[in-house]
Write a protein that holds these residues in place. Sequence first.
Motif, PDB file in Angstrom:
ATOM      1  N   VAL A 185     -19.374  38.969   1.003  1.00 54.17           N
ATOM      2  CA  VAL A 185     -19.973  37.689   0.619  1.00 54.17           C
ATOM      3  C   VAL A 185     -20.742  37.128   1.811  1.00 54.17           C
ATOM      4  N   LYS A 186     -22.004  36.794   1.587  1.00 55.26           N
ATOM      5  CA  LYS A 186     -22.842  36.233   2.643  1.00 55.26           C
ATOM      6  C   LYS A 186     -22.814  34.713   2.559  1.00 55.26           C
ATOM      7  N   ALA A 187     -22.264  34.089   3.584  1.00 50.66           N
ATOM      8  CA  ALA A 187     -22.187  32.634   3.645  1.00 50.66           C
ATOM      9  C   ALA A 187     -22.980  32.144   4.845  1.00 50.66           C
ATOM     10  N   SER A 188     -23.328  30.858   4.845  1.00 53.20           N
ATOM     11  CA  SER A 188     -24.111  30.297   5.940  1.00 53.20           C
ATOM     12  C   SER A 188     -23.751  28.836   6.150  1.00 53.20           C
ATOM     13  N   PHE A 189     -23.855  28.405   7.402  1.00 53.08           N
ATOM     14  CA  PHE A 189     -23.637  26.997   7.730  1.00 53.08           C
ATOM     15  C   PHE A 189     -24.904  26.226   7.397  1.00 53.08           C
ATOM     16  N   SER A 190     -24.733  24.995   6.860  1.00 52.77           N
ATOM     17  CA  SER A 190     -25.903  24.230   6.429  1.00 52.77           C
ATOM     18  C   SER A 190     -25.681  22.744   6.678  1.00 52.77           C
ATOM     19  N   GLY A 191     -26.780  22.058   6.987  1.00 50.22           N
ATOM     20  CA  GLY A 191     -26.720  20.610   7.140  1.00 50.22           C
ATOM     21  C   GLY A 191     -25.847  20.185   8.290  1.00 50.22           C
ATOM     22  N   ARG A 192     -25.165  19.068   8.105  1.00 52.71           N
ATOM     23  CA  ARG A 192     -24.347  18.551   9.198  1.00 52.71           C
ATOM     24  C   ARG A 192     -22.927  19.095   9.190  1.00 52.71           C
ATOM     25  N   ASN A 193     -22.412  19.526   8.001  1.00 50.19           N
ATOM     26  CA  ASN A 193     -21.001  19.914   7.989  1.00 50.19           C
ATOM     27  C   ASN A 193     -20.601  20.799   6.812  1.00 50.19           C
ATOM     28  N   ASP A 194     -21.534  21.515   6.188  1.00 49.65           N
ATOM     29  CA  ASP A 194     -21.233  22.309   4.998  1.00 49.65           C
ATOM     30  C   ASP A 194     -21.360  23.806   5.269  1.00 49.65           C
ATOM     31  N   ILE A 195     -20.607  24.601   4.479  1.00 53.82           N
ATOM     32  CA  ILE A 195     -20.785  26.047   4.456  1.00 53.82           C
ATOM     33  C   ILE A 195     -21.129  26.423   3.020  1.00 53.82           C
ATOM     34  N   LEU A 196     -22.176  27.243   2.858  1.00 53.20           N
ATOM     35  CA  LEU A 196     -22.725  27.539   1.538  1.00 53.20           C
ATOM     36  C   LEU A 196     -22.689  29.031   1.222  1.00 53.20           C
ATOM     37  N   ILE A 197     -22.665  29.320  -0.085  1.00 53.65           N
ATOM     38  CA  ILE A 197     -22.916  30.665  -0.603  1.00 53.65           C
ATOM     39  C   ILE A 197     -23.997  30.509  -1.670  1.00 53.65           C
ATOM     40  N   ASP A 198     -25.100  31.234  -1.511  1.00 52.91           N
ATOM     41  CA  ASP A 198     -26.211  31.137  -2.467  1.00 52.91           C
ATOM     42  C   ASP A 198     -26.637  29.692  -2.712  1.00 52.91           C
ATOM     43  N   GLY A 199     -26.666  28.903  -1.663  1.00 52.37           N
ATOM     44  CA  GLY A 199     -27.107  27.521  -1.776  1.00 52.37           C
ATOM     45  C   GLY A 199     -26.086  26.567  -2.354  1.00 52.37           C
ATOM     46  N   LYS A 200     -24.888  27.055  -2.650  1.00 55.15           N
ATOM     47  CA  LYS A 200     -23.846  26.198  -3.218  1.00 55.15           C
ATOM     48  C   LYS A 200     -22.734  25.973  -2.200  1.00 55.15           C
ATOM     49  N   LYS A 201     -22.281  24.731  -2.141  1.00 53.37           N
ATOM     50  CA  LYS A 201     -21.276  24.345  -1.163  1.00 53.37           C
ATOM     51  C   LYS A 201     -19.875  24.743  -1.615  1.00 53.37           C
ATOM     52  N   PHE A 202     -19.124  25.364  -0.702  1.00 52.65           N
ATOM     53  CA  PHE A 202     -17.722  25.655  -0.975  1.00 52.65           C
ATOM     54  C   PHE A 202     -16.831  25.095   0.121  1.00 52.65           C
ATOM     55  N   SER A 203     -17.440  24.550   1.178  1.00 57.92           N
ATOM     56  CA  SER A 203     -16.662  24.035   2.302  1.00 57.92           C
ATOM     57  C   SER A 203     -17.340  22.830   2.925  1.00 57.92           C
ATOM     58  N   GLY A 204     -16.575  21.757   3.090  1.00 58.04           N
ATOM     59  CA  GLY A 204     -17.017  20.592   3.844  1.00 58.04           C
ATOM     60  C   GLY A 204     -16.099  20.412   5.039  1.00 58.04           C
ATOM     61  N   ASN A 205     -16.647  19.952   6.170  1.00 63.44           N
ATOM     62  CA  ASN A 205     -15.882  19.860   7.406  1.00 63.44           C
ATOM     63  C   ASN A 205     -16.011  18.488   8.045  1.00 63.44           C
ATOM     64  N   SER A 206     -15.021  18.131   8.822  1.00 70.89           N
ATOM     65  CA  SER A 206     -15.016  16.833   9.479  1.00 70.89           C
ATOM     66  C   SER A 206     -14.250  16.935  10.788  1.00 70.89           C
ATOM     67  N   GLN A 207     -14.475  15.961  11.679  1.00 68.87           N
ATOM     68  CA  GLN A 207     -13.798  15.966  12.976  1.00 68.87           C
ATOM     69  C   GLN A 207     -13.283  14.574  13.333  1.00 68.87           C
ATOM     70  N   TYR A 208     -12.269  14.579  14.204  1.00 67.26           N
ATOM     71  CA  TYR A 208     -11.699  13.338  14.719  1.00 67.26           C
ATOM     72  C   TYR A 208     -11.298  13.593  16.163  1.00 67.26           C
TER      73      TYR A 208
END
Length: 329
Positions: A114-137
Amino acid sequence: MINVINNSNNPYFNLALEEYFLKYKDLKDDVLILWQNEPVIVVGKNQNTYEELNFEYVNSNNIKVVRRLSGGGAVYHDFGNLNFTIIETNSNIHKNDFSFFALPVISCLSKLGVKASFSGRNDILIDGKKFSGNSQYFCKDKLLHHGTLLFTSDLSMLSKALNVKKDKFECRGIKSVGSRVANISDFVNDKISIKEFKDMLLGSIFEDRNEKAKNYILTDDDIKKIDELVENKYGTWKWNFGKSPKFNYEKEMRFGAGSVSIKMNVLDGFIKNFKIYGDFFEENTIEELEALFSNKRFDLIEIKTIIDGINISDYILNINNEDFVKMFL
């Protein structure tokens, strides 16, 4: 790095566990926690809970609600979602570097074809669809980074439970949450369980750091102290909902860094109950910024004077002073 074994599905316990290892338990090493929640909406630290949820749907489906330490937007967790938390002892190494923490996830998925990529400020995508959101503290010299991984989540529940603001999607030509999110399992040819995926990710994270896995099992004392955090904070209405006074001034604007909403009462020309909400990420605590405007005159010159004396991006990441002034116009 030390892998903390956590088999709890209680969202209040799991969010308290994160804070416990960030602030109160020092293992003298970086910490990894892989965990799953029963159905729950997790809202960002700076969000107005009442504005993020479809409360009728959430209540009728027994979906819990809890607030996390970090900023960003509200997310839906269920047993088909895997969460990962990494606590680094030196916050300066990867502070605000969300892409770094996406690398072992992307590497793990590549082994599954599966080819995934990091996108935007905090998302990981597959085929342009988000499956992961990230945050920090950030806490003193430590960094907490956590992210979601949709694996076999019920996406229909996700879209119904979250009261998504129309401006967040329609302004980008996207009709619904369901049209821009996806489960990892939809892209994996050789079907595996979420438990198998969890084990693969664990190996990928340690492999990425060239380390052998080391495990830590919670002690009775650990569990007692985490339960105390649940009782005093994460399981309370005050933390998860808080008081929501009737505001007589409010304005919301969307920037590249996220949405920012200010709400306040103006009594006899003075600012009362000043609150800042949004799915932005904070640098210093937003409460510090809110306090600067409390009991000040609702006067643009005075407000600009306050803003000119600080750097807004020290509080709301990637928002400049000029943009923040517009919130009062």
